[in-house]
Design an enzyme around this catalytic site. Structure first.
Site, PDB file in Angstrom:
ATOM      1  N   ASP A 169       0.839  -1.202   0.000  1.00 17.70           N
ATOM      2  CA  ASP A 169       0.000   0.000   0.000  1.00 17.70           C
ATOM      3  C   ASP A 169       0.874   1.253   0.000  1.00 17.70           C
ATOM      4  O   ASP A 169       1.653   1.491   0.925  1.00 17.70           O
ATOM      5  CB  ASP A 169      -0.911  -0.005   1.230  1.00 17.70           C
ATOM      6  CG  ASP A 169      -2.073   0.970   1.104  1.00 17.70           C
ATOM      7  OD1 ASP A 169      -1.851   2.099   0.654  1.00 17.70           O
ATOM      8  OD2 ASP A 169      -3.201   0.576   1.461  1.00 17.70           O
ATOM      9  N   HIS A 200      -2.538   0.022  -2.968  1.00 22.16           N
ATOM     10  CA  HIS A 200      -3.791   0.621  -2.513  1.00 22.16           C
ATOM     11  C   HIS A 200      -4.846   0.584  -3.627  1.00 22.16           C
ATOM     12  O   HIS A 200      -4.536   0.777  -4.788  1.00 22.16           O
ATOM     13  CB  HIS A 200      -3.528   2.067  -2.089  1.00 22.16           C
ATOM     14  CG  HIS A 200      -4.671   2.703  -1.372  1.00 22.16           C
ATOM     15  ND1 HIS A 200      -4.947   2.433  -0.047  1.00 22.16           N
ATOM     16  CD2 HIS A 200      -5.614   3.586  -1.781  1.00 22.16           C
ATOM     17  CE1 HIS A 200      -5.998   3.145   0.325  1.00 22.16           C
ATOM     18  NE2 HIS A 200      -6.427   3.844  -0.712  1.00 22.16           N
TER      19      HIS A 200
END
Length: 231
Positions: A169, A200
């Protein structure tokens, strides 16, 4: 599919998008928006959950700043606007609005009274807070950011919570990811699933980091989770 208006606990009213399943009464799902507002992606997610047999509602959480925000992830200008709305959001009041939405949902004749929440990005963070602060029956968070900073509230989580964690992420770090995983490991109500190599918003259709295989797996697990806990 329709728009409804829900009363906020502290006064005022906010809108929400509702998608109904073909068979009711059904379990309810509060769908929690990303930083782009209740846009086409969020409405399509509500339609997806309705197609899976749930009564889905997505409330407008930016209404105190500007009602009806609908942005995309396609331009820098929209990203800047989205971050401004996120930074201007009172997250405690947002959770209160989600709790009000949960109450509205459970009161509908089309709902069995069982209801949970699922959130994406900003909504993933808020889904964690719903698990900690509300009586929601089950909650799911997709790549919530900053959850390691909320671990002090994890001891209050007494209902099932499923976290979909993107290993790579870009809005987090490996250290923060590992702190989250270690912090929730002792709570049997919480399941954290890490998606190797994913960034993400890997489950956002059309997004920069969309991955069909990972998205399909996360979506399948989410539906199974809700069918187990909202039946």
């Amino acid at each position: 599919m329709s728009e409804v208006t829900i009363d906020a606990a502290d006064g005022g009213r906010f809108s929400a998008y509702v998608a109904k399943p073909s068979v009711t009464p059904a379990g309810g799902v509060v769908v929690i928006q990303e930083i782009f507002g209740v846009n086409a992606v969020m409405r399509e997610l509500c339609d997806h959950y309705a197609a899976q047999g749930f009564l889905a509602v997505c409330p407008d959480l930016f209404w105190r700043q500007k009602p009806g925000v609908q942005l995309t992830d396609k331009t820098e200008e929209e990203w800047n606007q989205a971050f401004a709305y996120m930074n201007g959001l009172d997250q405690d009041k947002a959770v209160d609005d989600l709790i009000a939405t949960l109450g509205w949902l459970r009161a509908q004749g089309d709902c069995t009274g069982k209801a949970g929440s699922v959130g994406y990005c900003l909504g993933g963070r808020l889904a964690f807070l719903m698990a900690a602060r509300s009586d929601s029956d089950a909650n799911v968070g997709f790549y919530g950011v900053g959850l390691e900073g909320l671990l002090g509230e994890s001891s209050t989580i007494k209902k099932p919570l499923l976290l979909h964690v993107a290993e790579q992420d870009k809005f987090s770090t490996p250290e923060k990811r590992d702190a989250l995983l270690a912090g929730v490991a002792g709570n049997s109500w919480i399941t954290a699933k890490v998606y190797p190599g994913m960034d993400h918003a890997f489950a956002r259709p059309g997004g920069e980091h969309y991955d069909a295989a990972a998205a399909d797996e996360a979506n399948r697990l989410t539906v199974e989770f809700f069918r187990t806990h909202l039946s």
